[in-house]
Scaffold this active site. Structure first.
Site, PDB file in Angstrom:
ATOM      1  CG  ASN A 184      -1.703   1.248   1.406  1.00 55.37           C
ATOM      2  OD1 ASN A 184      -1.766   2.079   0.483  1.00 55.37           O
ATOM      3  ND2 ASN A 184      -2.307   1.423   2.570  1.00 55.37           N
ATOM      4  CE  LYS A 201       0.031   3.226   4.822  1.00 58.76           C
ATOM      5  NZ  LYS A 201       0.067   3.332   6.264  1.00 58.76           N
ATOM      6  CG  HIS A 233      -5.624   2.108   5.303  1.00 58.03           C
ATOM      7  ND1 HIS A 233      -5.173   3.011   6.245  1.00 58.03           N
ATOM      8  CD2 HIS A 233      -4.639   1.191   5.130  1.00 58.03           C
ATOM      9  CE1 HIS A 233      -3.957   2.651   6.620  1.00 58.03           C
ATOM     10  NE2 HIS A 233      -3.600   1.558   5.958  1.00 58.03           N
ATOM     11  CD  GLU A 257      -2.717   5.542   6.805  1.00 57.57           C
ATOM     12  OE1 GLU A 257      -2.726   5.561   5.567  1.00 57.57           O
ATOM     13  OE2 GLU A 257      -1.802   5.012   7.473  1.00 57.57           O
ATOM     14  CD  GLU A 270      -3.224  -2.258   7.414  1.00 58.69           C
ATOM     15  OE1 GLU A 270      -2.177  -2.554   6.845  1.00 58.69           O
ATOM     16  OE2 GLU A 270      -3.796  -1.150   7.274  1.00 58.69           O
ATOM     17  N   GLY A 324       2.856   2.303  10.857  1.00 63.28           N
ATOM     18  CA  GLY A 324       3.837   3.377  10.708  1.00 63.28           C
ATOM     19  C   GLY A 324       4.586   3.714  11.980  1.00 63.28           C
ATOM     20  CB  SER A 335       5.516  -1.885  12.043  1.00 57.02           C
ATOM     21  OG  SER A 335       5.152  -0.533  12.327  1.00 57.02           O
TER      22      SER A 335
HETATM   23  P1  13P Z   1       3.276   0.449   7.687  1.00 50.06           P
HETATM   24  O1  13P Z   1       3.744  -0.847   7.052  1.00 50.06           O
HETATM   25  O2  13P Z   1       4.012   1.652   7.199  1.00 50.06           O
HETATM   26  O3  13P Z   1       3.198   0.331   9.169  1.00 50.06           O
HETATM   27  O4  13P Z   1       1.767   0.673   7.167  1.00 50.06           O
HETATM   28  C1  13P Z   1       0.860  -0.369   7.276  1.00 50.06           C
HETATM   29  C2  13P Z   1      -0.350  -0.014   6.517  1.00 50.06           C
HETATM   30  O5  13P Z   1      -1.096   0.873   6.895  1.00 50.06           O
HETATM   31  C3  13P Z   1      -0.621  -0.752   5.275  1.00 50.06           C
HETATM   32  O6  13P Z   1      -1.895  -0.493   4.806  1.00 50.06           O
END
Ligand code: 13P
Length: 249
Positions: free
Chosen positions: A9, A11, A94, A96, A166, A172, A212
């Site tokens: 992903n 982003k 997601h 976010e 997640e 992150g 992560s």
């Molecule tokens: P990270 O791997 O940067 O922690 O992000 C995970 C994520 O949100 C994947 O959709």
């Protein structure tokens, strides 16, 4: 047998030119067998990445969609638009998007249905906050997200669905879940699907862990019996890191 699926992903990273370079770099390496690999760039890079991926086994996915067929919905992107660019997958719900863009369990459900109607496989994201985990509410909260996300889906659509567990506190932050903890929640997610539909259908659903994931911890997750892959953020933005993850075996 569920085929593992590892998706990147991206982003809101990578212009379409940067995206092209990243895919070129990835293509220089042999794709490991036995794992499905999917790249989910921003909308603006989908066409470019799709062209670069032509003739490879790597799949293409989007990061969101809108559920209407077409219309006066400024800024939105329809399932048919994604299909025409060669998308096979679309990330939905997601954390976010839930946190910053008003995504709700209801809109996740509408988007999942719209994706499936158009032959796109939804990667539906669920996961608890740190406060919910610390309050012991993880299972109850995630089960609720799951039931609402899949409400009203036809049984035959269930095997097309991918779930990404997640935990928000792991995204992150460099603080991943342990393999055992993620396996426990993912087992619970599978049980929720079994209760809502049928155990035989739940057994076919691939459930990823995300948060992560790095080359040095991917194996801990992939070794767990309930975990069928990973949704990778930051570590999917560098070819060497992402390659290290997809070649975990
Ligand atoms: P990270 O791997 O940067 O922690 O992000 C995970 C994520 O949100 C994947 O959709």
């Amino acid at each position: 047998m569920r085929k593992p699926i590892i998706a990147g992903n991206w982003k809101m990273y990578k212009t379409h030119l940067e995206a092209k370079d990243l895919v070129k770099e990835l293509k220089e390496k042999a794709l490991p067998a036995g794992v499905e690999v999917v790249l989910c760039p921003p909308f603006t890079a989908l066409a470019t990445v799709g062209e670069e991926l032509a003739g490879t086994e790597i799949g293409l996915g989007a990061q969101d969609l809108f559920w209407e067929e077409e219309g006066a919905y400024t800024g939105e992107v329809s399932p048919a638009m994604l299909r025409e660019l060669g998308c096979a997958y679309v990330i939905i719900g997601h954390s976010e998007r839930r946190q910053y863009f008003g995504e709700t369990d209801e809109s996740v459900n509408k988007k999942a249905k719209a994706a499936l109607r158009h032959g796109l496989k939804p990667i539906i994201c669920v996961g608890e906050s740190l406060a919910q985990r610390e309050a012991g509410e993880t299972n109850q909260f995630v089960a609720g997200q799951m039931e609402k996300a899949l409400a009203g889906l036809a049984p035959e659509e269930i095997p097309q669905v991918v779930i990404a567990y997640e935990p928000i506190w792991a995204i992150g932050t460099g603080r991943s879940s342990s393999g055992a903890d993620a396996n426990q929640v993912i087992g619970m997610i599978r049980q929720t699907i079994a209760n809502q539909f049928q155990p035989a259908l739940a057994d076919q659903v691939r459930i990823q862990y995300g948060g992560s994931v790095k080359p040095n911890n991917i194996k801990e997750f992939m070794d767990q019996p309930e975990i069928d892959g990973a949704l990778v953020g930051g570590a999917s933005l560098k070819a060497a890191d992402f390659y290290g993850i997809i070649s975990y075996q």
